[in-house]
Each structure stands twice: as structure tokens, then as C-alpha cells.
Motif scaffolding. Structure first.
Motif, PDB file in Angstrom:
ATOM      1  N   ARG A 242       0.830  -1.198   0.000  1.00 42.13           N
ATOM      2  CA  ARG A 242       0.000   0.000   0.000  1.00 42.13           C
ATOM      3  C   ARG A 242       0.868   1.252   0.000  1.00 42.13           C
ATOM      4  O   ARG A 242       1.915   1.310   0.631  1.00 42.13           O
ATOM      5  CB  ARG A 242      -0.904   0.008   1.240  1.00 42.13           C
ATOM      6  N   ALA A 243       0.391   2.275  -0.699  1.00 42.72           N
ATOM      7  CA  ALA A 243       1.171   3.495  -0.861  1.00 42.72           C
ATOM      8  C   ALA A 243       1.494   4.144   0.479  1.00 42.72           C
ATOM      9  O   ALA A 243       2.574   4.707   0.666  1.00 42.72           O
ATOM     10  CB  ALA A 243       0.413   4.480  -1.753  1.00 42.72           C
ATOM     11  N   GLU A 244       0.550   4.036   1.431  1.00 41.36           N
ATOM     12  CA  GLU A 244       0.773   4.725   2.703  1.00 41.36           C
ATOM     13  C   GLU A 244       1.897   4.088   3.515  1.00 41.36           C
ATOM     14  O   GLU A 244       2.330   4.655   4.535  1.00 41.36           O
ATOM     15  CB  GLU A 244      -0.528   4.772   3.530  1.00 41.36           C
ATOM     16  N   ALA A 245       2.372   2.927   3.085  1.00 45.56           N
ATOM     17  CA  ALA A 245       3.472   2.286   3.805  1.00 45.56           C
ATOM     18  C   ALA A 245       4.832   2.755   3.316  1.00 45.56           C
ATOM     19  O   ALA A 245       5.854   2.251   3.752  1.00 45.56           O
ATOM     20  CB  ALA A 245       3.374   0.772   3.668  1.00 45.56           C
ATOM     21  N   ALA A 246       4.846   3.711   2.381  1.00 43.92           N
ATOM     22  CA  ALA A 246       6.101   4.170   1.805  1.00 43.92           C
ATOM     23  C   ALA A 246       6.897   4.979   2.818  1.00 43.92           C
ATOM     24  O   ALA A 246       6.425   5.319   3.886  1.00 43.92           O
ATOM     25  CB  ALA A 246       5.843   4.995   0.551  1.00 43.92           C
ATOM     26  N   GLY A 247       8.126   5.328   2.434  1.00 44.64           N
ATOM     27  CA  GLY A 247       8.981   6.107   3.312  1.00 44.64           C
ATOM     28  C   GLY A 247       9.860   5.216   4.159  1.00 44.64           C
ATOM     29  O   GLY A 247      10.040   4.029   3.887  1.00 44.64           O
ATOM     30  N   GLN A 248      10.433   5.793   5.202  1.00 44.15           N
ATOM     31  CA  GLN A 248      11.388   5.050   6.014  1.00 44.15           C
ATOM     32  C   GLN A 248      10.774   3.785   6.606  1.00 44.15           C
ATOM     33  O   GLN A 248      11.405   2.721   6.608  1.00 44.15           O
ATOM     34  CB  GLN A 248      11.931   5.926   7.138  1.00 44.15           C
TER      35      GLN A 248
ATOM     36  N   ILE B  76      17.049   6.374   2.488  1.00 42.18           N
ATOM     37  CA  ILE B  76      16.076   6.762   3.500  1.00 42.18           C
ATOM     38  C   ILE B  76      16.083   5.805   4.684  1.00 42.18           C
ATOM     39  O   ILE B  76      15.638   6.140   5.778  1.00 42.18           O
ATOM     40  CB  ILE B  76      14.658   6.832   2.872  1.00 42.18           C
ATOM     41  N   SER B  77      16.634   4.605   4.481  1.00 36.88           N
ATOM     42  CA  SER B  77      16.547   3.552   5.488  1.00 36.88           C
ATOM     43  C   SER B  77      17.837   3.401   6.283  1.00 36.88           C
ATOM     44  O   SER B  77      18.878   3.024   5.721  1.00 36.88           O
ATOM     45  CB  SER B  77      16.219   2.211   4.819  1.00 36.88           C
ATOM     46  N   PRO B  78      17.809   3.630   7.604  1.00 42.27           N
ATOM     47  CA  PRO B  78      18.992   3.361   8.425  1.00 42.27           C
ATOM     48  C   PRO B  78      19.403   1.892   8.390  1.00 42.27           C
ATOM     49  O   PRO B  78      20.592   1.582   8.518  1.00 42.27           O
ATOM     50  CB  PRO B  78      18.549   3.780   9.833  1.00 42.27           C
ATOM     51  N   VAL B  79      18.449   0.994   8.225  1.00 42.00           N
ATOM     52  CA  VAL B  79      18.774  -0.428   8.140  1.00 42.00           C
ATOM     53  C   VAL B  79      19.653  -0.681   6.920  1.00 42.00           C
ATOM     54  O   VAL B  79      20.680  -1.369   6.993  1.00 42.00           O
ATOM     55  CB  VAL B  79      17.493  -1.278   8.078  1.00 42.00           C
TER      56      VAL B  79
END
Length: 222
Positions: A16-22, A82-85
Motif C-alpha cells: 500500500r502506498a501509505e506504507a512508503a517512506g522510512q 532513507i533507510s537506516p537499516v
């Protein structure tokens, strides 16, 4: 946010689009110990191998394969994600290769912040993400970070193979011509070196979904 040749599977654009980002990307990377192959993108190798090393910026560096390859060829690299992992894994990859001193990894949500300075190479290889990512604006910022005489390389997903069903009909992957137009560059300030769609080759041909990728390679004249 890159799509290096996957060790297991390609980006799941069905999330789902809302799960985007970090949050999305941290979760994506935690799915397994490594989600990409550890090899650099073939388009980067093809288009950069003959360039003289200088300062490079790798946008959406993921687990660091492109950044490590560049550093191994003498580039001084800034890798962002964008991801520290992902960045922790990338730093580990660089250390294992003995190249940690040539790469600085920085966390950036590129729609909100961007590395400072000018670069002889700015590479955005498969900088796609579900959800609202201002890709055109990010790429215009990337172009502005290219030093005179330097190169901007943008690689992206293209269309499905002829006769194949589009697995992501709700997503638009721009053509290289559309990417070029979206950069809004002055014609007398840049030289177009490559603007083409191509079939996937090598390990990248194993990716499911779209059968074509595209490449835009520009040199800044002034």
C-alpha cells in the motif's frame, strides 16, 4: 530505494502506498539478511566504467553495492538512503571490502533533504518507491549537484515485455524522454549522451515484472 539485482525478489510495488517512506523501507530490508544481490547495477558498470574517478553521489544506495563498486574504482563516494537499516548494511559492506574510508553514508529522505556539495557523477539507479515520492523534483536537485563536466546517470524501470501483462498498471514508470523533459534543463548547458530504453541483461534479466529498463546519461557543460 535502489533495485540492484535481487538476491530473492524485486521490489514489491503492491504494498500500500501509505506504507512508503522510512517505515516501508526499514521493514522491507528487515525481511531478510540481504535483499539485493551485492553486485552493482549493470547499467552503472556499463555507463561509468570509462569515466575518470572523482566525487560520486549514489542516490538510494540501498545495501551499498554501487557505492562499493565506485569506491573500488577510485571514486570518493557519498551514498544516501532513507533507510537506516540499509545504510548500516551498506557501511558493513564497505568495511568488508576495505573501502570504508572512501565512502560516506548519509541518511536522507531526498524529498526533504539532500547532500551538499558538487559531484563529478550523480547516479540515481532505479530510484522508485511506492507512495508519494517527488521523483522529478529529486532528479532536478540531483542535476543541480553535478559539477561542470560531470555526469548525471538516471536508470529506471521501463515497460513490460511485448505481449506481457503489466503487473503494476496503477504505477507509471516514465520513459527516458519523459525523465529528460522533467529535468527542465537548459539545452545549451547539457549534452545528452544516452537516452534509450533497453532490454534487461545479465542478472537483471531475472527480475520479474517489467521486461525493459531505461537509461538517461547527461554531461553538464557549464
Amino acid at each position: 530505494m535502489p533495485t540492484h539485482s535481487p538476491a530473492h525478489h524485486e521490489h514489491d510495488h503492491g504494498h500500500r502506498a501509505e506504507a512508503a517512506g522510512q517505515e516501508f523501507w526499514d521493514s522491507r530490508y528487515r525481511e531478510s539478511e540481504r535483499i539485493w544481490s551485492g553486485r552493482p547495477n549493470s547499467v552503472l558498470v556499463r555507463e561509468v566504467a570509462d569515466l575518470a574517478p572523482g566525487r560520486a553521489l549514489d542516490l538510494g544506495c540501498g545495501e551499498g553495492a554501487d557505492a562499493v563498486w565506485l569506491a573500488g574504482r577510485g571514486w570518493t563516494v557519498t551514498g544516501t538512503d532513507i533507510s537506516p537499516v540499509a545504510l548500516e548494511r551498506a557501511a558493513g559492506h564497505a568495511a568488508e571490502a576495505g573501502l570504508a574510508g572512501r565512502i560516506a553514508f548519509e541518511r536522507h529522505d531526498l524529498g526533504e533533504s539532500f547532500p551538499g556539495g558538487e559531484f563529478d557523477l550523480v547516479a540515481a539507479c532505479f530510484l522508485h518507491s511506492p507512495g508519494e515520492m517527488p521523483r522529478e523534483r529529486i532528479l532536478r536537485t540531483a542535476a543541480a549537484a553535478v559539477a561542470p563536466g560531470g555526469v548525471l546517470l538516471v536508470a529506471g524501470h521501463g515497460g513490460p515485455a511485448p505481449g506481457a501483462e503489466n503487473p503494476h498498471p496503477d504505477l507509471h514508470f516514465p520513459t527516458p524522454q519523459e525523465v529528460l523533459a522533467g529535468l527542465e534543463l537548459p539545452e545549451d548547458g547539457w549534452e545528452v549522451l544516452v537516452c534509450a530504453e533497453h532490454e534487461r541483461v545479465g542478472a537483471e534479466a531475472d527480475r520479474p515484472g517489467h521486461g525493459y529498463d531505461n537509461t538517461l546519461k547527461l554531461r553538464r557543460l557549464a
